[in-house]
Design a protein around this motif. Structure first.
Motif, PDB file in Angstrom:
ATOM      1  N   CYS A  63       0.790  -1.238   0.000  1.00 37.93           N
ATOM      2  CA  CYS A  63       0.000   0.000   0.000  1.00 37.93           C
ATOM      3  C   CYS A  63       0.819   1.284   0.000  1.00 37.93           C
ATOM      4  N   GLY A  64       2.064   1.225   0.425  1.00 34.97           N
ATOM      5  CA  GLY A  64       2.866   2.447   0.497  1.00 34.97           C
ATOM      6  C   GLY A  64       2.203   3.498   1.369  1.00 34.97           C
ATOM      7  N   THR A  65       2.096   4.707   0.848  1.00 38.35           N
ATOM      8  CA  THR A  65       1.468   5.802   1.598  1.00 38.35           C
ATOM      9  C   THR A  65      -0.026   5.910   1.297  1.00 38.35           C
ATOM     10  N   SER A  66      -0.572   4.891   0.629  1.00 42.81           N
ATOM     11  CA  SER A  66      -1.972   4.944   0.198  1.00 42.81           C
ATOM     12  C   SER A  66      -2.920   4.257   1.170  1.00 42.81           C
ATOM     13  N   ALA A  67      -2.487   4.069   2.404  1.00 42.53           N
ATOM     14  CA  ALA A  67      -3.332   3.454   3.432  1.00 42.53           C
ATOM     15  C   ALA A  67      -3.083   4.143   4.760  1.00 42.53           C
ATOM     16  N   VAL A  68      -3.970   3.893   5.708  1.00 45.25           N
ATOM     17  CA  VAL A  68      -3.823   4.363   7.087  1.00 45.25           C
ATOM     18  C   VAL A  68      -3.323   3.164   7.894  1.00 45.25           C
ATOM     19  N   TYR A  69      -2.359   3.381   8.792  1.00 44.87           N
ATOM     20  CA  TYR A  69      -1.745   2.257   9.504  1.00 44.87           C
ATOM     21  C   TYR A  69      -1.956   2.355  11.011  1.00 44.87           C
ATOM     22  N   PHE A  70      -1.935   1.177  11.670  1.00 46.57           N
ATOM     23  CA  PHE A  70      -2.053   1.119  13.128  1.00 46.57           C
ATOM     24  C   PHE A  70      -1.101   0.068  13.683  1.00 46.57           C
ATOM     25  N   LYS A  71      -0.655   0.302  14.917  1.00 38.98           N
ATOM     26  CA  LYS A  71       0.231  -0.641  15.601  1.00 38.98           C
ATOM     27  C   LYS A  71      -0.481  -1.389  16.739  1.00 38.98           C
ATOM     28  N   ASN A  72      -1.542  -0.791  17.278  1.00 41.68           N
ATOM     29  CA  ASN A  72      -2.239  -1.401  18.410  1.00 41.68           C
ATOM     30  C   ASN A  72      -3.696  -0.946  18.399  1.00 41.68           C
ATOM     31  N   GLU A  73      -4.470  -1.439  19.379  1.00 45.71           N
ATOM     32  CA  GLU A  73      -5.897  -1.129  19.375  1.00 45.71           C
ATOM     33  C   GLU A  73      -6.193   0.344  19.661  1.00 45.71           C
ATOM     34  N   ILE A  74      -5.305   1.019  20.387  1.00 44.41           N
ATOM     35  CA  ILE A  74      -5.517   2.444  20.671  1.00 44.41           C
ATOM     36  C   ILE A  74      -5.407   3.254  19.377  1.00 44.41           C
ATOM     37  N   GLU A  75      -4.351   2.984  18.616  1.00 45.64           N
ATOM     38  CA  GLU A  75      -4.180   3.676  17.334  1.00 45.64           C
ATOM     39  C   GLU A  75      -5.315   3.334  16.374  1.00 45.64           C
ATOM     40  N   LEU A 131      -7.407   8.340  -0.832  1.00 41.46           N
ATOM     41  CA  LEU A 131      -6.671   7.087  -0.635  1.00 41.46           C
ATOM     42  C   LEU A 131      -7.261   5.952  -1.467  1.00 41.46           C
ATOM     43  N   LYS A 132      -8.567   6.001  -1.723  1.00 41.80           N
ATOM     44  CA  LYS A 132      -9.201   4.947  -2.514  1.00 41.80           C
ATOM     45  C   LYS A 132      -8.562   4.830  -3.889  1.00 41.80           C
ATOM     46  N   ASP A 133      -8.441   5.972  -4.580  1.00 49.15           N
ATOM     47  CA  ASP A 133      -7.847   5.952  -5.912  1.00 49.15           C
ATOM     48  C   ASP A 133      -6.352   5.670  -5.855  1.00 49.15           C
ATOM     49  N   ASP A 134      -5.669   6.217  -4.851  1.00 51.58           N
ATOM     50  CA  ASP A 134      -4.221   6.027  -4.736  1.00 51.58           C
ATOM     51  C   ASP A 134      -3.875   4.542  -4.611  1.00 51.58           C
ATOM     52  N   TYR A 145      -5.814   1.962  -5.299  1.00 56.54           N
ATOM     53  CA  TYR A 145      -6.320   1.240  -6.474  1.00 56.54           C
ATOM     54  C   TYR A 145      -5.273   1.245  -7.593  1.00 56.54           C
ATOM     55  N   TYR A 146      -4.757   2.424  -7.914  1.00 54.25           N
ATOM     56  CA  TYR A 146      -3.799   2.516  -9.019  1.00 54.25           C
ATOM     57  C   TYR A 146      -2.451   1.899  -8.642  1.00 54.25           C
ATOM     58  N   ARG A 147      -2.088   1.976  -7.381  1.00 57.53           N
ATOM     59  CA  ARG A 147      -0.830   1.350  -6.947  1.00 57.53           C
ATOM     60  C   ARG A 147      -0.887  -0.163  -7.184  1.00 57.53           C
ATOM     61  N   VAL A 148      -1.991  -0.782  -6.784  1.00 57.87           N
ATOM     62  CA  VAL A 148      -2.142  -2.223  -6.962  1.00 57.87           C
ATOM     63  C   VAL A 148      -2.338  -2.574  -8.434  1.00 57.87           C
ATOM     64  N   LYS A 149      -3.117  -1.776  -9.130  1.00 61.56           N
ATOM     65  CA  LYS A 149      -3.358  -2.042 -10.557  1.00 61.56           C
ATOM     66  C   LYS A 149      -2.053  -1.991 -11.350  1.00 61.56           C
ATOM     67  N   ASN A 150      -1.156  -1.104 -10.998  1.00 64.01           N
ATOM     68  CA  ASN A 150       0.105  -0.951 -11.726  1.00 64.01           C
ATOM     69  C   ASN A 150       1.126  -2.031 -11.391  1.00 64.01           C
ATOM     70  N   ASN A 151       0.941  -2.718 -10.256  1.00 64.85           N
ATOM     71  CA  ASN A 151       1.978  -3.644  -9.803  1.00 64.85           C
ATOM     72  C   ASN A 151       1.545  -5.098  -9.627  1.00 64.85           C
ATOM     73  N   TYR A 152       0.235  -5.354  -9.506  1.00 59.88           N
ATOM     74  CA  TYR A 152      -0.186  -6.695  -9.106  1.00 59.88           C
ATOM     75  C   TYR A 152      -1.219  -7.353 -10.024  1.00 59.88           C
ATOM     76  N   LEU A 153      -1.523  -6.779 -11.169  1.00 58.42           N
ATOM     77  CA  LEU A 153      -2.487  -7.424 -12.054  1.00 58.42           C
ATOM     78  C   LEU A 153      -1.932  -8.755 -12.562  1.00 58.42           C
TER      79      LEU A 153
END
Length: 396
Positions: free
Chosen positions: A320-332, A350-353, A355-363
């Motif tokens: 996902c790179g920077t195209s997702a939101v990340y968490f380390k624990n339940e508080i985050e 983030l939806k489009d970001d 989508y295109y990241r995966v489309k360009n690399n994982y089809l």
């Protein structure tokens, strides 16, 4: 080239990541003229198919036990059985996983010209669902698999960190593949299939979604804890089956503390249209996988144009790179679930970001090209070795 794919429960996919991958790879290899056989777990005679999408199917003759521990032994015996049965007639053995890595010498004994590929999957020996003895055995099998394999496949670049440096020269990165799904119109009739699990009205955009095998390393407990703390007035839908009775009891006890609309367990969903509809219309997708390589359910969420809230680890960030939101624990996670719910418009890019990241690399087209190139190299090596054998016989 005749290829045998061993190590999953079979196709069509009805269980997890390797089955999804085997189905996609098989379809694309058959389209390119390869003779493919896939090993499958036991099915009643009346339910068996001789082939699927042009691939031959071979079934294990023994029914699987219901006990979880016995099933693991059963699966290992099944893999060894197919290594013995299919090695003689196939030039290439593609083994998915490392659970019986110490037995991957079998093809070489039965057919010295065979080539063995192994997909080492994720960091299996770090999975908390396994006992210390099981983790120790998994690490040994991982190490032995990399020794016996002619080629090692990693589905994430980060998995190269878990391959001994002296075997990196025979290691190739080839990820899971994904197809772009058709957009599915929200359909009340399709939702009737869920009435068995819940009477709560489910509306597009008004639910969180997680699709996973329900086990500790996928952090289902953290996802539910965070959801409870966030106090969000839309439900959390969880698709997948438990693999442990103890973990199921733990999770259901946590979920009982959640007020309505609460957590809704939908079990496994094999109706692809319904699953795509749920993915394409959720408020956000929660991905808790922590010890795998590239996970198919994350690719499927990304290609469905989801806002993704993912566990913060090297594998998920690679996808996902920077195209997702990340968490380390339940508080985050709780804080970010609440933020996505309250400020949804701020996260839509983030939806489009992703989508295109995966489309360009994982089809699948891109991933298949990688496999075809690798198989061409193997085929050329096979022809060279055969010619050398003939020359030696002529000299003799």
């Amino acid at each position: 080239m005749k290829i045998a794919i061993i190590g999953c429960r079979g196709i069509p996919a009805k269980y997890g990541g390797f089955e999804t991958f085997a189905q996609g790879l098989t379809e694309n290899l058959v389209k390119n003229g390869y003779d493919v056989t896939v090993s499958c777990e036991h099915e009643p005679l009346q339910s068996r198919k001789d082939n699927y999408m042009g691939a031959k199917l071979e079934y294990f003759p023994v029914k699987p036990p219901k006990n979880y521990f016995l099933r693991k032994i059963y699966e290992n015996l099944s893999d060894i059985y197919f290594l013995i049965k299919l090695s003689r007639k196939h030039q290439l053995i593609y083994f998915l996983g490392i659970e019986v890595g110490m037995f991957l010498f079998i093809p070489k004994i039965l057919n010295r010209r065979s080539q063995v590929l192994v997909n080492i999957d994720g960091v299996m020996w770090q999975r908390s669902k396994f006992s210390l003895l099981e983790r120790w055995l998994l690490k040994i099998n991982h190490d032995m698999a990399t020794v016996f394999a002619d080629k090692i496949i990693v589905d994430a670049q980060a998995m190269k960190n878990y391959v001994d440096t002296k075997y990196l020269d025979k290691t190739s990165y080839l990820s899971y593949g994904i197809d772009v799904p058709k957009r599915v119109t929200w359909n009340g009739e399709s939702l009737k299939l869920l009435k068995t699990y819940t009477s709560i009205e489910i509306s597009p955009g008004d639910y969180y979604l997680a699709v996973a095998r329900l086990e500790p390393e996928n952090n289902i407990h953290i996802i539910i804890d965070a959801f409870i703390q966030a106090e969000i007035s839309i439900p959390l839908l969880i698709v997948g089956d438990f693999t442990s009775k103890d973990y199921k009891e733990e999770i259901e006890a946590i979920a009982e503390e959640c007020t309505q609309p609460g957590v809704i367990f939908l079990g496994s969903i094999y109706n692809q249209k319904l699953l795509d509809m749920l993915r394409q219309n959720c408020c956000a997708y929660i991905h808790g996988h922590s010890v795998g390589g590239t996970n198919p359910s994350l690719l499927e969420a990304a290609i469905s144009r989801n806002i993704i809230i993912a566990h913060d680890n090297q594998f998920n960030r690679e996808v996902c790179g920077t195209s997702a939101v990340y968490f380390k624990n339940e508080i985050e996670l709780s804080r970010k679930m609440k933020s996505v719910y309250k400020h949804h418009q701020s996260y839509l890019k983030l939806k489009d970001d992703v989508y295109y990241r995966v489309k360009n690399n994982y089809l699948w087209d891109r991933i298949t090209e990688g496999y075809l190139s690798l198989f061409q190299i193997i085929d050329e090596e096979f022809i060279t070795h055969r010619e050398m054998d003939h020359e030696q016989k002529d000299e003799a």
